[in-house]
Design an enzyme around this catalytic site. Sequence first.
Site, PDB file in Angstrom:
ATOM      1  N   LYS A   1     -15.184  63.477 -97.458  1.00 10.21           N
ATOM      2  CA  LYS A   1     -16.705  64.367 -96.368  1.00 10.21           C
ATOM      3  C   LYS A   1     -17.995  64.235 -97.441  1.00 10.21           C
ATOM      4  O   LYS A   1     -18.607  63.776 -96.826  1.00 10.21           O
ATOM      5  CB  LYS A   1     -16.284  66.030 -97.410  1.00 10.21           C
ATOM      6  CG  LYS A   1     -15.375  66.644 -96.578  1.00 10.21           C
ATOM      7  CD  LYS A   1     -14.820  68.143 -96.784  1.00 10.21           C
ATOM      8  CE  LYS A   1     -14.371  68.430 -96.359  1.00 10.21           C
ATOM      9  NZ  LYS A   1     -13.197  69.936 -96.505  1.00 10.21           N
TER      10      LYS A   1
ATOM     11  N   GLN B   1     -13.460  74.214-100.893  1.00 11.81           N
ATOM     12  CA  GLN B   1     -12.321  73.788-100.100  1.00 11.81           C
ATOM     13  C   GLN B   1     -11.287  74.266-100.651  1.00 11.81           C
ATOM     14  O   GLN B   1     -10.795  74.725-101.732  1.00 11.81           O
ATOM     15  CB  GLN B   1     -12.013  72.221-101.384  1.00 11.81           C
ATOM     16  CG  GLN B   1     -11.304  71.386-100.296  1.00 11.81           C
ATOM     17  CD  GLN B   1     -11.157  71.001 -99.028  1.00 11.81           C
ATOM     18  OE1 GLN B   1     -11.974  70.342 -98.802  1.00 11.81           O
ATOM     19  NE2 GLN B   1     -10.146  70.654 -98.675  1.00 11.81           N
TER      20      GLN B   1
ATOM     21  N   ASP C   1     -18.565  76.303 -93.075  1.00 15.59           N
ATOM     22  CA  ASP C   1     -17.074  76.561 -92.531  1.00 15.59           C
ATOM     23  C   ASP C   1     -16.988  77.579 -91.214  1.00 15.59           C
ATOM     24  O   ASP C   1     -16.232  77.399 -91.093  1.00 15.59           O
ATOM     25  CB  ASP C   1     -16.636  76.873 -93.932  1.00 15.59           C
ATOM     26  CG  ASP C   1     -15.365  75.975 -94.288  1.00 15.59           C
ATOM     27  OD1 ASP C   1     -14.858  74.869 -93.885  1.00 15.59           O
ATOM     28  OD2 ASP C   1     -15.268  75.652 -95.714  1.00 15.59           O
TER      29      ASP C   1
END
Length: 281
Positions: free
Chosen positions: A50, A94, A117
Site C-alpha cells: 500500500k 489494517q 475502507d
Amino acid sequence: MTAQVIDGKAIAAALRARLAAEVALLPFRPRLVVILVGDDPASSVYVRNKRKAAAEVGFADGTERLAADTSEATLLARIAALNADPEVDGILVQLPLPAHIRAEAVTAAIDPAKDVDGFHPLNAGHLAIGRPTLVPCTPKGVMTLLAAAGVPLAGARAVVLGRSTIVGRPMAALLTLADATVTLAHSRTRDLAAECRRADILVAAVGRPGMVRGDWVAPGAAVIDVGINRTADRTLVGDVAYAEAAPHAGWITPVPGGVGPMTIATLLENTVAAATARRRT
Ligand code: GUN
C-alpha cells in the site's frame, strides 16, 4: 469455450496511472495513513505494498506502525488525532487486529469522511440503502474489473459466495445496484454447487482453496476469484479450481494477478475521492 482472462494487474496499473495524473493536478498531496498494529507477516506485506503504491501516485507518506501490545485506548486516541488533522485524507487500520482490540470500536471511531475502507457503519449503511459513499475496496475493485471486461450486469444472475462485511455483503449490494439479480450464498447454503451453476456472474470470497470446482461453473459465466490462499508449499491459490473452471467460463480472474492488485488501486481511488470531497467543503 475459452475464457477471457481478466488482467487485474493491467487494469489496476491503468487505474493508478489515471490517479497519478489526477493527483498531479491537485493543489495538495493526498495523505493516506495506514496503521499496522503488531507485525503479522501477511499484514506487513500488504501494508508495504500500500505504501509503495501510494508513493507511486504521488501521495504524501503516512504509514504508522504500533507495537502489538498497544492498548485499544491508545489506538482510539491516535485515530481521534488523525480525524482532527486537516492534512490527513484517509485512515486505514489494517485488519486483523490483535485480540485485545475490538475491530468494531476502531472502525466506528474513524471519521466517516476519511474512512477509505468503507467499513464505518454510516458508510456501510449508505451502501445498503443504495446511496454509496466510500465503498469497500475489494468489491468496488471487482466492479471495476467487470466493467473493464465488458461483462453485462443488468438482469444477470449473480451469485456471491461468502457474506463477510469486507467483501461478500458489500459485493452483493454493489451488484444489486448494477441491476443484477443477486444470491448471497454462504457456508449454510443448501446445495452450493447448484446455486453456483445458475450464475452468470460468480464471485468467490470464502478463503477456501479450490472450493469452486469446474462443474459449478455455467458455460460462459464470469468467474471472479477473490480468494488469496497460501498452500503448504507457499504458492498462492484462489477459491476457484482455476484449471477446471477456465474451460467452462466466459471470463475468469487469475490468482495472483486478478482481484488482488485492484484492492490497493481502489484504496488509492477512494483516498483521492475522500480528499477532493473533504478539502472542497
Ligand atoms: N485486511 C484484509 N483486507 C483488508 C482491507 O480491505 N482493509 C483493511 N483495513 N484490512 C484488511
